[in-house]
Each structure stands twice: as structure tokens, then as C-alpha cells.
Design a protein around this motif. Structure first.
Motif, PDB file in Angstrom:
ATOM      1  N   ARG A  58     105.797  58.958  19.889  1.00  0.00           N
ATOM      2  CA  ARG A  58     104.555  59.241  20.624  1.00  0.00           C
ATOM      3  C   ARG A  58     104.823  59.914  21.960  1.00  0.00           C
ATOM      4  O   ARG A  58     104.035  60.698  22.439  1.00  0.00           O
ATOM      5  CB  ARG A  58     103.785  57.936  20.875  1.00  0.00           C
ATOM      6  N   LEU A  76     103.760  61.731  13.578  1.00  0.00           N
ATOM      7  CA  LEU A  76     103.259  61.017  14.751  1.00  0.00           C
ATOM      8  C   LEU A  76     103.591  61.804  16.023  1.00  0.00           C
ATOM      9  O   LEU A  76     102.751  61.971  16.915  1.00  0.00           O
ATOM     10  CB  LEU A  76     103.929  59.628  14.790  1.00  0.00           C
ATOM     11  N   HIS A  85     100.966  63.694  18.776  1.00  0.00           N
ATOM     12  CA  HIS A  85     101.001  63.393  20.210  1.00  0.00           C
ATOM     13  C   HIS A  85     101.565  64.546  21.028  1.00  0.00           C
ATOM     14  O   HIS A  85     101.933  64.360  22.184  1.00  0.00           O
ATOM     15  CB  HIS A  85     101.776  62.091  20.458  1.00  0.00           C
TER      16      HIS A  85
END
Ligand code: OAD
Length: 230
Positions: free
Chosen positions: A162, A185, A189
């Protein structure tokens, strides 16, 4: 900078990958060797297979791709290496900030008590040793099919994905979950994604930059360019 590695980074050190033409899963059936049920059914067979892989890995040396990741860790304060590999070659190359998602072949653990021991013996004894507390056969401290990832490692990996500004995906087929979801992921982000692989993978469409070829050549070149551009 966050890095996810798979078996491809150790291929040029002589450690076979799982998939592809010479992959282990072309020669062996994972359900006979890499599941808790297989170990319960035939601990000796599973133990022998890990003993064989240990001998192979003990003879292997980290290659220039491993060494480049150790240089990156020394140079970049926010560096984290997430690996699916159990061979310990990253640590032998000098990396210390390593999250091992699938465990490590140089440890054994009790399937019942969950106690873990370092074990660097090569060759291993012919029979798996027994837990001093409960007498169960000790097993390699690796993640098998159908088993969850170690929760702390997984949390750490997700947080890093992230927060990553740059996320390198190295030598993984990108099909084993949940590890393969980390680049997704990171992308969501806002990370810049770079793939190092011999061929396209299901993760390729996510990438900002793609380096095709043996990673022992491509990664040192990418790192040299990155340093010049800093
Ligand atoms: P795979 O064997 O699935 O994939 C290896 C990848 O590395 C492939 O995409 C190859 O194209 C690439 N590759 C091979 N040699 C390379 C080289 N010299 N340079 C660059 N790329 C190269 O390995 P993983 O993705 O790591 O899980 O597999 C994931 C998991 O599946 C493993 O951790 C293992 C396995 O079952 C468990 O044991 C739980």
C-alpha cells in the motif's frame, strides 16, 4: 521501494522453478509433496523431497540479481523485499529486511505445537526428527497448498504494498494467490510497477515498465539506470 520475488530469481543459481518447461510441478505432483495431507499420509516421501531440494540449494550461490537486491537494501532506507522463495538465497546475498511469505526450507516445525527450529543440516537424516514435546514428526517450515500464509508476514507485505512508490515484480508467474494480489494492491495505491521476467504473466497488463530477459542481467541494468536518474 518494495520488491516481490519468485522462483525465477533463483533459476540462474541452479534452483528449479515450479512452472515452465523444467519446472518442478511438471515432474512432481504438488498434492503428493506440498500439502499437509501428503505429509500426514507419507511423511517420509515428503521429507525426502525436501532433503533433495536442500542439497540442491546448499550447492547454489546467490546470482547478480540477488546481489543487486542486497545493494538496493543498503542504499535505500525504505526498502523491503517480499519473497515467495523458501531457499534463503536472499539472506545469503545480504538482505536483512526480508518478508518470507511461504516460509523457509532451513527451518523445521512441529505440526501440532507450532514450535520452530533452525535446521541447516545437509544431508538431512533419512527420517523426519520428532518433536521433543509431543513426538510428532517435524515438518519443513514452509507454506503448503491449502494452508494460510503466516499472518504477520502477510500483514507486513500488504502494508508495504500500500505504501510503495516503486514496486518491482521479479521472476514470478503471478498466479499463486494471495501473493499475486500484492502488485494489484500496490497499483491501486499508486505505485509505479516494473516487471522482470522472461515472458508475459497475468500481471504484465498492470505494469508501467517491463524488462524481458534473464533477471541476472536485467535487474543490475535497471538498478544502474535508476541510480543515474536519482
Ligand atoms: P513459478 O515457477 O510459478 O514462476 C517462475 C517465473 O519466473 C516464471 O514466470 C518464469 O518465466 C520466470 N523466470 C524463470 N527464469 C527466469 C530468469 N532467469 N529471469 C527472469 N524470470 C525468470 O514460481 P513462483 O511464481 O515463485 O509455492 O511460484 C509461486 C509459488 O508456487 C511458489 O512460492 C511455490 C509454488 O507452488 C509454495 O510452495 C507455497
Amino acid at each position: 521501494m518494495v520488491v516481490l520475488t519468485g522462483a525465477g530469481i533463483s533459476a540462474e543459481s541452479g534452483v528449479p522453478t515450479f512452472r515452465g518447461p523444467d519446472g518442478l510441478w511438471g515432474r512432481y505432483r504438488p498434492e503428493e509433496l506440498a500439502t499437509p495431507e501428503a505429509f500426514a499420509r507419507n511423511p517420509l516421501r515428503v521429507w525426502e523431497w525436501y532433503a533433495w531440494r536442500r542439497e540442491l540449494i546448499a550447492r547454489a550461490e546467490p546470482n547478480p540479481a540477488h546481489q543487486t537486491l542486497a545493494e538496493m537494501e543498503a542504499a535505500l532506507p525504505g526498502f523491503l523485499l517480499i519473497t515467495q522463495n523458501v531457499d534463503g538465497l536472499h539472506q545469503r546475498a545480504g538482505n536483512r529486511r526480508v518478508v518470507e511469505l511461504h516460509g523457509n526450507l532451513w527451518r523445521v516445525r512441529c505440526p501440532r505445537e507450532r514450535q520452530v527450529w533452525e535446521d541447516h543440516r545437509v544431508p538431512l537424516p533419512e527420517l523426519p526428527p520428532r518433536c521433543p514435546t509431543c513426538g510428532a514428526f517435524l515438518r519443513p517450515d514452509v507454506v503448503w497448498f491449502g494452508e494460510p500464509l503466516p499472518p504477520e508476514e502477510w500483514q507486513h507485505a500488504m502494508e508495504a504494498a500500500r505504501e510503495a512508490e516503486i514496486f518491482l515484480v521479479i521472476g514470478t508467474s503471478g498466479i499463486v494467490e494471495p501473493a499475486a494480489s500484492l502488485p494489484r494492491l500496490a497499483r491501486v495505491h499508486g505505485a509505479y510497477l516494473v516487471e522482470f521476467n522472461l515472458e508475459d504473466t497475468p500481471l504484465t497488463p498492470l505494469m508501467d515498465e517491463i524488462w524481458r530477459g534473464p533477471v541476472s542481467e536485467t535487474l543490475p541494468r535497471w538498478w544502474a539506470r535508476f541510480q543515474r536518474g536519482k
